[in-house]
Design an enzyme around this catalytic site. Structure first.
Site, short mmCIF file in Angstrom:
data_model
loop_
_atom_site.label_atom_id
_atom_site.label_comp_id
_atom_site.label_asym_id
_atom_site.label_seq_id
_atom_site.Cartn_x
_atom_site.Cartn_y
_atom_site.Cartn_z
N GLU A 133 37.72 -11.50 46.10
CA GLU A 133 37.54 -12.29 44.88
C GLU A 133 38.53 -13.46 44.84
OE1 GLU A 133 37.74 -8.93 42.21
OE2 GLU A 133 35.83 -8.24 43.03
N ASN A 156 42.58 -0.80 42.07
CA ASN A 156 42.65 -2.21 41.68
C ASN A 156 41.94 -2.37 40.34
OD1 ASN A 156 42.43 -4.96 41.41
ND2 ASN A 156 41.06 -5.25 43.17
N TRP A 157 42.73 -2.53 39.30
CA TRP A 157 42.14 -2.62 37.95
C TRP A 157 41.51 -3.99 37.69
CZ3 TRP A 157 46.10 -0.15 34.00
CH2 TRP A 157 46.31 1.20 34.35
N LYS A 158 41.77 -4.94 38.57
CA LYS A 158 41.26 -6.31 38.39
C LYS A 158 41.69 -6.86 37.03
CE LYS A 158 37.59 -5.18 41.52
NZ LYS A 158 36.39 -5.63 42.17
N GLY A 181 38.01 -0.10 43.15
CA GLY A 181 37.91 -1.01 42.01
C GLY A 181 37.45 -0.26 40.77
N GLY A 182 36.16 -0.37 40.48
CA GLY A 182 35.58 0.19 39.25
C GLY A 182 35.99 1.62 38.95
N HIS A 205 42.31 -10.44 48.55
CA HIS A 205 41.10 -9.78 48.05
C HIS A 205 39.94 -10.78 48.11
CE1 HIS A 205 38.24 -7.85 45.36
NE2 HIS A 205 38.91 -6.73 45.58
N GLY A 234 31.73 -3.54 44.02
CA GLY A 234 31.18 -3.57 42.67
C GLY A 234 29.67 -3.53 42.62
N GLU A 237 36.97 -4.16 53.34
CA GLU A 237 36.09 -4.18 52.18
C GLU A 237 34.90 -5.11 52.42
OE1 GLU A 237 38.35 -3.00 48.42
OE2 GLU A 237 38.68 -5.13 48.67
#
Ligand code: PEP
Length: 255
Positions: A97, A10-12, A237-238, A95, A175, A169
């Site tokens: 976020e 997930n590059w966000k 993610g990161g 997600h 993160g 998650e």
């Protein structure tokens, strides 16, 4: 139960089209060589077209990070399942976020999951508790509710559960560099997510559905998660923006 591992990046809200092209060209050779694992990358919507042409002829699959549930219409700024399906096989939904910053509810997630299924997309449905819920011993209640409500009413036309993916998650691990222990994550899947899936879809279908772990997975710790019997891969993610880490994670899942 033999479930094929899956790793999704997930590059966000990162990467211009030029950045995305560069990252994908660096990653593809290393990812391509990993077999026995579904490899998915989820760039921002603006980079889907460019990335999809770079992935042509490879076995790397494309996912979007979100979508709306309606097929078309006056929904300024949204993107529909039909538009996502032009490029993608997968879509990340619910997600944390999206839930925290954009007010997505379990009901919204459910509408989106239904829409994904009716347009032939495989949803990666995220669930997980906040730090406050974790510390207040509410993980089980929260995650059980998210799974039951998010996936309510879903029908598998072809009897194949592998096109639904759940990502566990814990929000306090996203993160933060602080991953859950692999044993704890496995326990939440075994004691909460799988039983919720059994209640929804029955035993045989529930065990075909892949469940990923997400939250500070990196090249170093990935293997320990994948050794857990209930963890079928990772939502990353990161570390999905770092070529070496992402290839290491995918390689750990392939083994
Ligand atoms: C995520 O955003 O889904 C995630 C797991 O992020 P990170 O790997 O950076 O914790």
């Amino acid at each position: 139960m033999n479930r094929k591992p899956l790793v999704a990046g997930n590059w966000k809200m990162n990467m211009t089209v030029a950045d995305a092209r560069h990252l994908v060209s660096e990653m593809v050779p290393g990812l391509q060589s990993k077999v026995g694992v579904d490899k998915v990358i989820c760039p921002p919507h603006t980079a889907l077209l460019a990335v999809s042409s770079l992935l042509e002829g490879s076995d790397i699959l494309l996912g979007a990070q979100n979508m709306y549930w309606e097929s078309s219409g006056a929904y300024t700024g949204e993107i529909s399942p039909i538009m996502v399906a032009e490029y993608c096989e997968f879509v990340i939904l619910g997600h944390s976020e999206r839930r925290a910053y954009f007010g997505e509810t379990d009901k919204d997630v459910n509408r989106k999951v239904q829409a994904a299924f009716s347009h032939g997309l495989s949803p990666i449905v995220c669930v997980g508790e906040s730090l406050e819920e974790y510390e207040g011993d509410r993980t089980y209640d929260v995650v059980f509710r998210q799974v039951k409500m998010g996936l309510d009413g879903l029908e598998f036309e072809d009897g194949d559960g592998s096109n639904l993916i759940v990502a566990y998650e814990p929000i306090w691990c996203i993160g933060t560099g602080r991953a859950a222990t692999p044993e704890d994550a496995n326990k939440v899947v075994a004691d909460v997510i799988r039983p919720a899936l059994v209640e929804l879809f029955g035993e045989s279908m529930a065990y075909k559905i892949r469940v990923l772990y997400g939250g500070s997975v990196n090249g170093e710790n990935a293997r320990e998660f994948f050794e857990q019997p209930e963890i079928d891969g990772a939502l990353v993610g990161g570390a999905s923006l770092k070529v070496t880490d992402y290839i290491q994670i995918t390689s750990a899942a392939a083994n």
